[in-house]
Scaffold this motif. Structure first.
Motif, PDB file in Angstrom:
ATOM      1  N   PHE A 184      92.421  31.432 -41.944  1.00  0.00           N
ATOM      2  CA  PHE A 184      92.209  31.558 -43.768  1.00  0.00           C
ATOM      3  C   PHE A 184      93.536  31.991 -44.308  1.00  0.00           C
ATOM      4  O   PHE A 184      94.094  31.329 -45.468  1.00  0.00           O
ATOM      5  CB  PHE A 184      91.483  31.928 -43.689  1.00  0.00           C
ATOM      6  N   TYR A 185      94.001  32.695 -43.657  1.00  0.00           N
ATOM      7  CA  TYR A 185      94.900  34.099 -44.070  1.00  0.00           C
ATOM      8  C   TYR A 185      96.196  33.248 -44.334  1.00  0.00           C
ATOM      9  O   TYR A 185      96.997  32.927 -45.749  1.00  0.00           O
ATOM     10  CB  TYR A 185      95.290  35.266 -43.206  1.00  0.00           C
ATOM     11  N   GLY A 188      94.515  29.344 -45.931  1.00  0.00           N
ATOM     12  CA  GLY A 188      94.091  29.141 -47.004  1.00  0.00           C
ATOM     13  C   GLY A 188      94.677  27.962 -48.061  1.00  0.00           C
ATOM     14  O   GLY A 188      95.872  28.882 -48.588  1.00  0.00           O
ATOM     15  N   GLU A 194      86.850  31.101 -48.566  1.00  0.00           N
ATOM     16  CA  GLU A 194      86.645  31.031 -47.463  1.00  0.00           C
ATOM     17  C   GLU A 194      86.035  29.377 -46.265  1.00  0.00           C
ATOM     18  O   GLU A 194      85.998  29.244 -45.564  1.00  0.00           O
ATOM     19  CB  GLU A 194      86.055  32.149 -45.832  1.00  0.00           C
ATOM     20  N   PRO A 235      87.030  31.258 -39.397  1.00  0.00           N
ATOM     21  CA  PRO A 235      86.369  31.334 -40.977  1.00  0.00           C
ATOM     22  C   PRO A 235      84.952  31.576 -40.775  1.00  0.00           C
ATOM     23  O   PRO A 235      84.557  30.885 -40.028  1.00  0.00           O
ATOM     24  CB  PRO A 235      87.462  29.980 -41.507  1.00  0.00           C
TER      25      PRO A 235
END
Length: 452
Positions: A184-185, A188, A194, A235
């Motif tokens: 996700f970091y 995304g 998330e 996530p």
């Protein structure tokens, strides 16, 4: 102390995997001479905290006498026997039964190999065999994730989502497909929540299945928590959403527990920690705490029934390895599982993991650090040149490698993986060693930052 000529002999005679061979000829090897618990000592007498458990595998440390005694006892009784053609040994029978007992989901049978790569390679074959037995031989495409790691044999490297395992090997093979890494970091979108990220990734898998044709897609491979890709945790809602897609199109789920099995995430299995419901489970590494080479596949009843039907049709199950179910390796694994259970090792991972988080958490404020992530005793530190923009350093800057080298000089072995540093000490690491890991990492990052 070993002779200095040993390094020269190594350069002249041995190839090291996952190593820059040109650089190796110039710099030579680091030669380890002994180990005890979470400490290793090189041939000059310098000691290090083994912050990677070797390769995620020495879960019980480097001097567990009970494992050595279990091996010695089995060497004395029966040092080898094959398990082809109706042969068997007591250690293998006991181990298979124990693995089925502790499996995170109901499984039917266990098949043994010697490495994680062999286990994942075999899983691909079993999937193809299963659908052939059902009269659907065209259902054989495999989906995996970018940055996922599943081994270096031809099939397992094709599942793996790391480019250096493909370049100039003419891999992946046809029919091996990849989807977005669930980080996700990094992956995304701006403003994306998330769980919405998880929904988007599940939709990507469904779109790929539909584009390829559901009748041609056989399985999805996933590490519950990605290891070699840089310690990537799923996530929120990810596996639940993915599982729904797989079930919809009769696509099998394979949980690669080679790294996450046997306590690494704080549960017996990463599948328990993150809610996977696999049809096949592959495991290795901590199965024997790396004291002997051994891997296993846990096989669901439906896949076993396909194997059974093929044996009726063909006359034999045409697969196997000479050292599969090796009795000494199985004896060591049986003892390792007893230690994990009876000594409360796995129960202790939660406490040690919380301590790891507490000593690494302050790094989140460092100008070089974008993210500190982890579960149990597997942690990743993500490096950025710009925190607000989450901008990674260019690969040629080699920032994670520089941090790795600085930590090494300070007495900690960690591993640079892409844009991150990974840490995965033995499950028996002492609390004060965890504190020292945090201290050394902070100092190493400060040194690199000052040099930049």
């Amino acid at each position: 102390m070993l002779s200095n000529s040993l390094a020269t002999r190594d350069i002249q005679s041995q190839i090291h995997p996952q190593t820059n061979l040109d650089l190796h000829e110039k710099s030579g090897p680091l030669i380890m001479a002994s180990g005890d618990g979470a400490i290793v000592t090189d041939d000059t007498g310098k000691t290090y905290i083994e912050g990677m458990s070797g390769l995620w595998c020495t879960a019980l440390g480097l001097k567990e006498d009970r494992l050595a005694k279990a091996a010695a006892k089995q060497f004395d009784i029966l040092p080898y026997y094959q398990n082809f053609a109706h042969r068997g040994t007591e250690p293998a029978i006991d181990l298979a039964a124990k693995l089925l007992e502790i499996s995170p989901v109901s499984m039917s049978k266990v098949l043994f190999q010697s490495s994680g790569s062999e286990a994942n390679d075999t899983a691909v074959k079993l999937i193809w065999y299963h659908f052939a037995a059902q009269g659907r031989p065209e259902k054989r495409k495999i989906i995996s994730r970018q940055r996922g790691y599943h081994g270096t044999s031809i099939a397992s490297a094709s599942i793996t989502g790391l480019p250096h395992l493909h370049t100039d090997w003419n891999l992946p093979l046809d029919g091996f497909l990849q989807v977005t890494c669930p980080h996700f970091y990094r992956e995304g979108l701006p403003g994306e929540a998330e769980e919405a990220f998880s929904t988007r990734l599940a939709q990507e898998i469904e779109d790929l299945i539909l584009a390829e044709g559901p009748e041609t897609v056989a399985a999805f491979f996933a590490e519950p928590a990605m290891g070699t890709g840089g310690v990537i945790l799923p996530p929120v809602g990810y596996f639940e959403k993915v599982q729904a897609v797989l079930d919809k199109y009769q696509v099998l789920m394979v949980a690669d527990e080679v790294i996450t099995g046997f306590g690494r995430t704080g549960s017996w299995w990463g599948s328990e920690t993150f809610g996977l419901k696999p049809d096949l489970i592959t495991c290795a590494k901590a199965l024997t705490a790396a004291y002997m080479p051994l891997s296993a596949i846990l096989i669901s009843e439906s896949i076993y029934q396909s194997m059974l039907e093929q044996s009726r049709k063909i006359g034999v199950f045409g697969h196997g390895y000479t050292y599969g179910a090796h009795p000494v390796a199985c004896a060591v694994a049986n003892e390792a599982l007893r230690i994990y259970d009876e000594d409360g090792v796995i129960d202790g991972v939660a406490v040690l993991g919380a301590r790891m988080e507490s000593v690494l958490a302050p790094l989140r404020d460092h100008p070089l650090v974008g993210e500190v992530r982890g579960v149990g005793l597997m942690w990743g530190i993500e490096f950025v040149s710009d925190k607000e923009g989450r901008t990674p350093f260019p690969a040629e800057a080699g920032v994670p490698a520089k941090v790795q080298d600085a930590a090494f000089r300070l007495g900690l072995i960690c591993r640079a993986l892409g844009t991150a540093i990974a840490l995965a000490p033995p499950l028996i690491v002492k609390p004060e060693q965890v504190d020292e890991i945090g201290r050394i990492m902070a100092k190493a990052i400060d040194e690199v930052y000052a040099a930049l």
